[in-house]
Enzyme design. Structure first.
Site, PDB file in Angstrom:
ATOM      1  N   CYS A  77      14.924  -8.203  11.925  1.00 28.23           N
ATOM      2  CA  CYS A  77      14.903  -6.752  12.123  1.00 28.23           C
ATOM      3  C   CYS A  77      16.267  -6.270  12.625  1.00 28.23           C
ATOM      4  O   CYS A  77      16.766  -6.767  13.643  1.00 28.23           O
ATOM      5  CB  CYS A  77      13.823  -6.377  13.134  1.00 28.23           C
ATOM      6  SG  CYS A  77      13.831  -4.626  13.554  1.00 28.23           S
ATOM      7  N   CYS A  83      15.038  -2.059  20.101  1.00 28.28           N
ATOM      8  CA  CYS A  83      13.639  -1.603  20.104  1.00 28.28           C
ATOM      9  C   CYS A  83      12.821  -2.463  21.070  1.00 28.28           C
ATOM     10  O   CYS A  83      13.071  -3.650  21.216  1.00 28.28           O
ATOM     11  CB  CYS A  83      13.084  -1.725  18.684  1.00 28.28           C
ATOM     12  SG  CYS A  83      11.328  -1.402  18.550  1.00 28.28           S
ATOM     13  N   CYS A  86       9.006  -5.688  19.704  1.00 29.82           N
ATOM     14  CA  CYS A  86       8.847  -7.144  19.569  1.00 29.82           C
ATOM     15  C   CYS A  86       9.688  -7.840  20.635  1.00 29.82           C
ATOM     16  O   CYS A  86      10.754  -7.357  20.990  1.00 29.82           O
ATOM     17  CB  CYS A  86       9.324  -7.616  18.197  1.00 29.82           C
ATOM     18  SG  CYS A  86       8.357  -7.003  16.814  1.00 29.82           S
ATOM     19  N   CYS A 166       9.541  -0.806   9.815  1.00 34.99           N
ATOM     20  CA  CYS A 166       9.239  -1.721  10.920  1.00 34.99           C
ATOM     21  C   CYS A 166       8.616  -2.952  10.289  1.00 34.99           C
ATOM     22  O   CYS A 166       7.627  -2.837   9.554  1.00 34.99           O
ATOM     23  CB  CYS A 166       8.265  -1.064  11.894  1.00 34.99           C
ATOM     24  SG  CYS A 166       7.583  -2.223  13.097  1.00 34.99           S
ATOM     25  N   GLN A 290      -9.169  -2.551  15.570  1.00 37.67           N
ATOM     26  CA  GLN A 290      -8.139  -3.583  15.700  1.00 37.67           C
ATOM     27  C   GLN A 290      -6.997  -3.352  14.710  1.00 37.67           C
ATOM     28  O   GLN A 290      -7.239  -3.043  13.548  1.00 37.67           O
ATOM     29  CB  GLN A 290      -8.759  -4.966  15.450  1.00 37.67           C
ATOM     30  CG  GLN A 290      -9.760  -5.375  16.516  1.00 37.67           C
ATOM     31  CD  GLN A 290      -9.098  -5.906  17.777  1.00 37.67           C
ATOM     32  OE1 GLN A 290      -7.892  -5.795  17.957  1.00 37.67           O
ATOM     33  NE2 GLN A 290      -9.887  -6.466  18.676  1.00 37.67           N
ATOM     34  N   TYR A 319     -18.744  -4.348  26.614  1.00 39.33           N
ATOM     35  CA  TYR A 319     -17.487  -3.757  26.117  1.00 39.33           C
ATOM     36  C   TYR A 319     -17.470  -3.777  24.577  1.00 39.33           C
ATOM     37  O   TYR A 319     -16.544  -4.287  23.962  1.00 39.33           O
ATOM     38  CB  TYR A 319     -16.263  -4.511  26.651  1.00 39.33           C
ATOM     39  CG  TYR A 319     -16.249  -4.757  28.145  1.00 39.33           C
ATOM     40  CD1 TYR A 319     -15.889  -3.743  29.028  1.00 39.33           C
ATOM     41  CD2 TYR A 319     -16.592  -5.997  28.674  1.00 39.33           C
ATOM     42  CE1 TYR A 319     -15.860  -3.964  30.399  1.00 39.33           C
ATOM     43  CE2 TYR A 319     -16.581  -6.230  30.044  1.00 39.33           C
ATOM     44  CZ  TYR A 319     -16.215  -5.205  30.908  1.00 39.33           C
ATOM     45  OH  TYR A 319     -16.194  -5.436  32.260  1.00 39.33           O
ATOM     46  N   GLU A 340     -20.954   0.182  26.088  1.00 40.93           N
ATOM     47  CA  GLU A 340     -19.556   0.634  26.108  1.00 40.93           C
ATOM     48  C   GLU A 340     -19.481   1.938  26.887  1.00 40.93           C
ATOM     49  O   GLU A 340     -20.350   2.797  26.766  1.00 40.93           O
ATOM     50  CB  GLU A 340     -19.079   0.832  24.659  1.00 40.93           C
ATOM     51  CG  GLU A 340     -17.778   1.558  24.486  1.00 40.93           C
ATOM     52  CD  GLU A 340     -16.601   0.789  25.067  1.00 40.93           C
ATOM     53  OE1 GLU A 340     -15.893   1.395  25.895  1.00 40.93           O
ATOM     54  OE2 GLU A 340     -16.404  -0.392  24.723  1.00 40.93           O
ATOM     55  N   ASP A 388     -15.781  -8.699  25.756  1.00 38.35           N
ATOM     56  CA  ASP A 388     -14.462  -8.433  25.154  1.00 38.35           C
ATOM     57  C   ASP A 388     -13.839  -7.286  25.950  1.00 38.35           C
ATOM     58  O   ASP A 388     -13.727  -6.167  25.473  1.00 38.35           O
ATOM     59  CB  ASP A 388     -14.650  -8.066  23.675  1.00 38.35           C
ATOM     60  CG  ASP A 388     -13.321  -7.812  22.961  1.00 38.35           C
ATOM     61  OD1 ASP A 388     -12.263  -8.048  23.584  1.00 38.35           O
ATOM     62  OD2 ASP A 388     -13.342  -7.365  21.803  1.00 38.35           O
ATOM     63  N   CYS A 415      -7.801 -10.312  25.806  1.00 35.82           N
ATOM     64  CA  CYS A 415      -6.460  -9.901  25.350  1.00 35.82           C
ATOM     65  C   CYS A 415      -5.435 -10.078  26.471  1.00 35.82           C
ATOM     66  O   CYS A 415      -4.296  -9.632  26.346  1.00 35.82           O
ATOM     67  CB  CYS A 415      -6.480  -8.453  24.860  1.00 35.82           C
ATOM     68  SG  CYS A 415      -6.989  -7.263  26.111  1.00 35.82           S
TER      69      CYS A 415
END
Length: 459
Positions: A77, A83, A86, A166, A290, A319, A340, A388, A415
């Site tokens: 990139c 940026c 990443c 991108c 997602q 969740y 939720e 989750d 996550c």
């Protein structure tokens, strides 16, 4: 007497990098004092310049690499170093997958105090092609030299880097962002100015159904008017026939929060559709969906494998969001209950259940830690419980409820390895044992890693 750090700001040092932080920065030490340096890799020797000194650590930048890691590669990139999107493009993909597995192991030992001789932490599941995977582009818009710019913020600033592509976005999204920017510029649309709280167009968002090819364009604006609306819509739909929905979200507030409370469909449908495996989802402008559906399927297939459903089980999905995992589980369970806190997500979950003809999935609005104990009192117990949670992990009250309910197995989709490790410690202390951890690379070239964990009640 206060010890003076052994390094000074603006001084140069020759160092060897030993490790990476969880954010992906290289870690070197001078007389045991850690210095964090972006774009450096373990085993590399380099000259660095110290840029900031704190009480227990310092920051630096790479001046000259003297010995390179075998995992170093050229970031493809052109704006990678400016940026903030990443963190790991300078590392081979194989190296990234190893780093993410190590990151998970480190926190399980350090925070979770788990004995890794008794827990299998599998190699990270990566992508065959780890580029152009994001199905949602959300970019701020600004003005420079009288024209519109749209891109991402420069690291640690709110200066927008104008970009045409991108490398982790779907290329269709890049094309749409550029076209919408050019169309708006053509009609003299004014970008929002954060400092002066003037101007109209704040962000452009594009959502793309990777399987269906359907696209949604969202204008996030400061005011509810829409200059040159008919012309702009006509130009977008002529250029992109697969656009099914054009939406305006109004955010009149002086804030960094992207969305405002009011959302209106100004052309086409309220939803676009996409599939993960054979499960179909309706996606609105505000739906949580997602961003990497290919790896989401990998993650959910692993959750299904760990759930070991035979068709007779009751499953609770805490969740549950818009029902993504619930609807996978519902295909193999007798009954699935999802909970939720976001009412709009539950509306989406019910719509998605209907869309897929699921009659064995039931959804409730509320905090998991409040609703699940209530279900428990009503006699609704889970053979398998799936969690989750958001990055902050599970609520303490929910973990206590799990320990009281004693489902035979818990499948934890995470996550954030740090909060996962913390929560696993609570479950282990409550009579559970962590069996397997599967890291999944949901966001290649970034420092993020998802995990799917199998946890069983001690026999």
């Amino acid at each position: 007497m206060k010890m003076k750090p052994p390094v000074e700001k603006n001084e140069y040092y020759d160092v060897t990098f030993e490790d990476l932080t969880h954010e992906g920065a290289g870690v070197a030490k001078v007389q045991g004092f850690p210095i964090f340096v972006p774009n450096a890799l373990p085993e590399e020797k380099a000259q660095i310049k110290v840029t900031r000194v704190k009480k227990g650590f310092a920051f630096g930048r790479l001046i000259e690499l003297k010995e390179e890691s075998p995992h170093r590669t050229d970031a493809p990139c052109p704006i990678y170093k400016q940026c903030g999107g990443c963190q790991l493009q300078h590392m081979t993909y194989e190296g990234q997958l190893l780093f993410k597995q190590k990151q998970v192991k480190d926190v399980l030992e350090r925070i979770g105090k788990l004995d890794l001789s008794k827990v299998t932490v599998h190699p990270t599941l990566g992508m065959e092609d780890p580029w152009n995977y994001r199905n949602k582009a959300q970019v701020p818009v600004g003005e420079r030299e009288g024209g519109l710019v749209a891109g991402f913020y420069q690291q640690r600033s709110h200066d927008i880097i104008d970009m045409s592509a991108c490398l982790i976005q779907q290329s269709k999204n890049d094309e749409a962002v550029q076209a919408v920017k050019d169309i708006c510029a053509n009609y003299g649309v004014k970008a929002y100015n954060e400092e002066r709280h003037k101007g109209w167009l704040r962000h452009i968002m594009v959502r793309y159904g990777v399987v269906t090819g359907e696209m949604m364009i969202v204008f996030i604006t400061r005011t509810s008017d829409f200059p040159h609306k008919a012309k702009i819509i006509e130009d977008i739909t002529a250029q992109f026939p697969h656009v099914k929905s054009i939406v305006q979200n109004i955010n009149p507030n002086k804030t960094n929060v992207i969305f405002g409370n009011e959302t209106n469909v100004i052309w086409g449908e309220e939803y676009i559709y996409d599939l993960i495996g054979d499960v179909k989802f309706a996606i609105s402008a505000r739906s949580f969906y997602q961003v990497n559906p290919e790896q989401t399927k990998v993650l959910y297939d692993k959750a299904l494998e760990y759930a070991e459903l035979q068709g007779e089980e009751t499953v609770i999905d805490a969740y549950c969001g818009i029902g993504t995992i619930s609807l996978f589980l519902a295909k193999q369970a007798k009954k699935v209950y999802g909970v939720e806190i976001v009412p709009e997500a539950i509306e989406d979950a019910k719509r998605n259940a209907e869309l897929n003809g699921n009659t064995n999935a039931e959804f409730a609005v509320g905090e998991a830690e409040t609703v699940i104990p209530k279900w428990y009192e009503e006699g609704i117990t889970a053979d398998t419980l799936v969690v989750d949670p958001p990055r902050k992990g599970c609520d303490e009250a929910l973990l206590r409820t799990i320990v009281e309910m004693k489902p035979k197995r818990v499948v934890y989709v995470s996550c954030n390895p740090g909060t996962l490790a913390r929560d696993l410690r609570v479950l282990e202390d409550g009579g559970y044992v962590t069996r397997e951890v599967q890291p999944v690379d949901m966001f290649p070239h970034t420092n993020h890693v998802e995990c799917c964990v199998l946890i069983k009640l001690k026999e």
